[in-house]
Design an enzyme around this catalytic site. Sequence first.
Site, mmCIF file in Angstrom:
data_model
loop_
_atom_site.group_PDB
_atom_site.id
_atom_site.type_symbol
_atom_site.label_atom_id
_atom_site.label_comp_id
_atom_site.label_asym_id
_atom_site.label_seq_id
_atom_site.Cartn_x
_atom_site.Cartn_y
_atom_site.Cartn_z
ATOM 1 N N GLU A 78 115.843 -8.002 -59.521
ATOM 2 C CA GLU A 78 115.360 -8.828 -60.706
ATOM 3 C C GLU A 78 114.058 -8.915 -60.815
ATOM 4 O O GLU A 78 113.177 -8.967 -59.776
ATOM 5 C CB GLU A 78 115.740 -10.241 -60.299
ATOM 6 C CG GLU A 78 115.345 -11.197 -61.545
ATOM 7 C CD GLU A 78 115.788 -12.712 -61.301
ATOM 8 O OE1 GLU A 78 116.511 -12.924 -60.634
ATOM 9 O OE2 GLU A 78 115.002 -13.399 -61.984
ATOM 10 N N ARG B 63 128.148 -4.210 -57.276
ATOM 11 C CA ARG B 63 126.804 -4.484 -57.482
ATOM 12 C C ARG B 63 126.736 -5.423 -58.410
ATOM 13 O O ARG B 63 125.477 -5.647 -59.328
ATOM 14 C CB ARG B 63 125.488 -3.567 -57.783
ATOM 15 C CG ARG B 63 125.492 -2.574 -56.454
ATOM 16 C CD ARG B 63 124.930 -3.324 -55.211
ATOM 17 N NE ARG B 63 124.598 -2.542 -54.318
ATOM 18 C CZ ARG B 63 125.834 -2.128 -53.307
ATOM 19 N NH1 ARG B 63 127.049 -2.258 -53.389
ATOM 20 N NH2 ARG B 63 125.429 -1.227 -52.267
ATOM 21 N N SER C 86 117.517 -0.139 -52.283
ATOM 22 C CA SER C 86 117.830 0.743 -53.212
ATOM 23 C C SER C 86 117.239 0.109 -54.736
ATOM 24 O O SER C 86 117.443 -0.999 -54.930
ATOM 25 C CB SER C 86 119.180 0.899 -53.415
ATOM 26 O OG SER C 86 119.775 1.630 -52.209
HETATM 27 C C1 LIG Z 1 115.431 -2.962 -46.874
HETATM 28 C C2 LIG Z 1 116.592 -3.479 -47.998
HETATM 29 C C3 LIG Z 1 117.930 -3.059 -47.801
HETATM 30 C C4 LIG Z 1 118.840 -3.476 -48.538
HETATM 31 N N1 LIG Z 1 120.139 -3.050 -48.480
HETATM 32 C C5 LIG Z 1 120.990 -3.499 -49.255
HETATM 33 C C6 LIG Z 1 122.428 -2.986 -49.167
HETATM 34 O O1 LIG Z 1 122.877 -1.934 -48.265
HETATM 35 N N2 LIG Z 1 123.491 -3.373 -50.104
HETATM 36 C C7 LIG Z 1 122.924 -4.360 -51.154
HETATM 37 O O2 LIG Z 1 124.128 -4.829 -51.670
HETATM 38 N N3 LIG Z 1 121.986 -4.949 -51.149
HETATM 39 C C8 LIG Z 1 120.798 -4.495 -50.308
HETATM 40 N N4 LIG Z 1 119.621 -4.639 -50.510
HETATM 41 C C9 LIG Z 1 119.278 -5.813 -51.553
HETATM 42 C C10 LIG Z 1 119.144 -7.257 -51.019
HETATM 43 O O3 LIG Z 1 119.327 -7.370 -49.663
HETATM 44 C C11 LIG Z 1 120.302 -8.317 -51.537
HETATM 45 O O4 LIG Z 1 120.314 -8.206 -53.053
HETATM 46 C C12 LIG Z 1 120.271 -9.420 -51.114
HETATM 47 O O5 LIG Z 1 121.678 -10.200 -51.452
HETATM 48 C C13 LIG Z 1 119.268 -10.454 -51.727
HETATM 49 O O6 LIG Z 1 119.063 -11.844 -51.195
HETATM 50 P P1 LIG Z 1 117.833 -12.595 -51.266
HETATM 51 O O7 LIG Z 1 118.273 -13.935 -50.632
HETATM 52 O O8 LIG Z 1 116.890 -11.892 -50.814
HETATM 53 O O9 LIG Z 1 117.654 -12.961 -52.829
HETATM 54 P P2 LIG Z 1 116.500 -12.945 -53.902
HETATM 55 O O10 LIG Z 1 115.929 -11.720 -53.692
HETATM 56 O O11 LIG Z 1 115.590 -13.941 -53.257
HETATM 57 O O12 LIG Z 1 117.190 -13.104 -55.261
HETATM 58 C C14 LIG Z 1 118.012 -12.059 -55.661
HETATM 59 C C15 LIG Z 1 118.945 -12.602 -56.967
HETATM 60 O O13 LIG Z 1 119.462 -13.546 -56.448
HETATM 61 C C16 LIG Z 1 119.440 -14.983 -57.059
HETATM 62 N N5 LIG Z 1 119.875 -15.914 -56.098
HETATM 63 C C17 LIG Z 1 119.030 -16.169 -54.810
HETATM 64 N N6 LIG Z 1 119.603 -17.287 -54.227
HETATM 65 C C18 LIG Z 1 120.611 -17.775 -54.948
HETATM 66 C C19 LIG Z 1 121.473 -18.672 -54.956
HETATM 67 N N7 LIG Z 1 121.602 -19.609 -54.015
HETATM 68 N N8 LIG Z 1 122.329 -18.885 -56.175
HETATM 69 C C20 LIG Z 1 122.240 -18.390 -57.293
HETATM 70 N N9 LIG Z 1 121.397 -17.226 -57.074
HETATM 71 C C21 LIG Z 1 120.685 -16.975 -56.337
HETATM 72 C C22 LIG Z 1 118.229 -15.051 -57.616
HETATM 73 O O14 LIG Z 1 117.879 -15.832 -58.477
HETATM 74 C C23 LIG Z 1 117.950 -13.414 -57.872
HETATM 75 O O15 LIG Z 1 118.235 -13.146 -59.077
HETATM 76 C C24 LIG Z 1 118.649 -4.492 -49.819
HETATM 77 C C25 LIG Z 1 117.052 -4.876 -49.747
HETATM 78 C C26 LIG Z 1 116.043 -4.516 -48.809
HETATM 79 C C27 LIG Z 1 114.893 -5.027 -49.002
#
Ligand SMILES: Cc1cc2nc3c(=O)[nH]c(=O)nc-3n(C[C@H](O)[C@H](O)[C@H](O)COP(=O)(O)OP(=O)(O)OC[C@H]3O[C@@H](n4cnc5c(N)ncnc54)[C@H](O)[C@@H]3O)c2cc1C
Length: 361
Positions: free
Chosen positions: A357, A176, A260
């Site tokens: 975050e 992570r 999580s």
């Molecule tokens: C129901 C649920 C289940 C989940 N299950 C898992 C799991 O099994 N495993 C897991 O690892 N995570 C899981 N997550 C967490 C989440 O899906 C991941 O962290 C995902 O990668 C976040 O993507 P996002 O586009 O929504 O990012 P955001 O939430 O919009 O941003 C997250 C972070 O990434 C940064 N970011 C976003 N885009 C970019 C970019 N292009 N360049 C640089 N930085 C960027 C943002 O600044 C922020 O710090 C889960 C979340 C939910 C709601």
Amino acid sequence: MKATDSSRTPAAWEWHNDMPLENTLRLPARASRALILNRVDPETLEQPEVASWLADPATRIFGGGSNVVFVRSQVERTVRVAASRWWVESEDADQVDLVAEAGLGLDALVRETAARGWFGLEALAEIPGTVGAAPMQNVGAYGVELGDRVRWVDAWDRHEGAVRRLERDACDFRYRDSRFKTESGRWLILRVGLRLSAKPPADWPPTAYPGLAEAVAAWQDKEGRPPAAMSPLAYAQMITRVRLAKLPDWRAGLPGSAGSFFHNPVVSTLRAQALADRWPGMPQFPVEGGIKIPAGWLIEQADLRGYRDGAVGVSERHALVLQHYGGATGETFLRFAEYVRDRVRTLFDIELIVEPECVTD
Ligand SMILES: Cc1cc2nc3c(=O)[nH]c(=O)nc-3n(C[C@H](O)[C@H](O)[C@H](O)COP(=O)(O)OP(=O)(O)OC[C@H]3O[C@@H](n4cnc5c(N)ncnc54)[C@H](O)[C@@H]3O)c2cc1C
């Protein structure tokens, strides 16, 4: 907005004022001004208005909003990559090298590649968010991490004002965690190069994680075929069923969640032994750097599974998931998370670390 040559070609970038910021916690959030990048080629990024927006450290990056807590509901300056194409770079009988742009949904990429019979991403089915955010915390599930499949990441270096290609070793992927997270604010991820396999791995289909052996057996009963015949798409669909049985559906509305909410803490072997003596049933898993203890188990022992306080609470199905039932502010939500951390600290003297975050300034 940038002028376009043709009405059918989207502008390379767009400006939006007072834009709602979608997030799976369903907390209220808006951006005063947002830059949306429909293209991520150097020519676009080097345009003065784009480059200067990205150079400003106050400009915050968001993707799908599935790993953020909008404690503050108004964010001044944001950028989001919307470019969402993917393509095959090379392919032979053994492997496939592909490239995916940051704005593509990770789950969409998982399903498209699995549907083509390629192995490697299927365990990551149903994880919300974008391809661009996935390297950030090296998303993972069921023993697979995105970093295992990454060849390189192209990112805009906001310090230098240039596109850089970081080979996998330079990305520093850990549990992570990654270089993009430790150097938070520096990199805007543009596209990711991945290597998938055209053939199943030796242990196909993997069943080591809780619930998977039963799910594979159920598939075998239904299909009347041996587990080894399972396609990557069938595996991805099975993962989806297993996940939806215990995690909230991020595509649906309320209750909202960020998945999580806490990292699984890692303690020293000595400390783990002392904890096991005091709590004989405590699950413990050796990992690099110590012993991992499931944070969900700790929260459950603190008697908080299914506990609800007004608009916020702990999921009944999965104690590691904090939920928003509607009407809460980000501050209320974070106060509740603090309460959960307090209860775990009091009981076990273990400090839980928040995974998403938190946007506080
Ligand atoms: C129901 C649920 C289940 C989940 N299950 C898992 C799991 O099994 N495993 C897991 O690892 N995570 C899981 N997550 C967490 C989440 O899906 C991941 O962290 C995902 O990668 C976040 O993507 P996002 O586009 O929504 O990012 P955001 O939430 O919009 O941003 C997250 C972070 O990434 C940064 N970011 C976003 N885009 C970019 C970019 N292009 N360049 C640089 N930085 C960027 C943002 O600044 C922020 O710090 C889960 C979340 C939910 C709601």
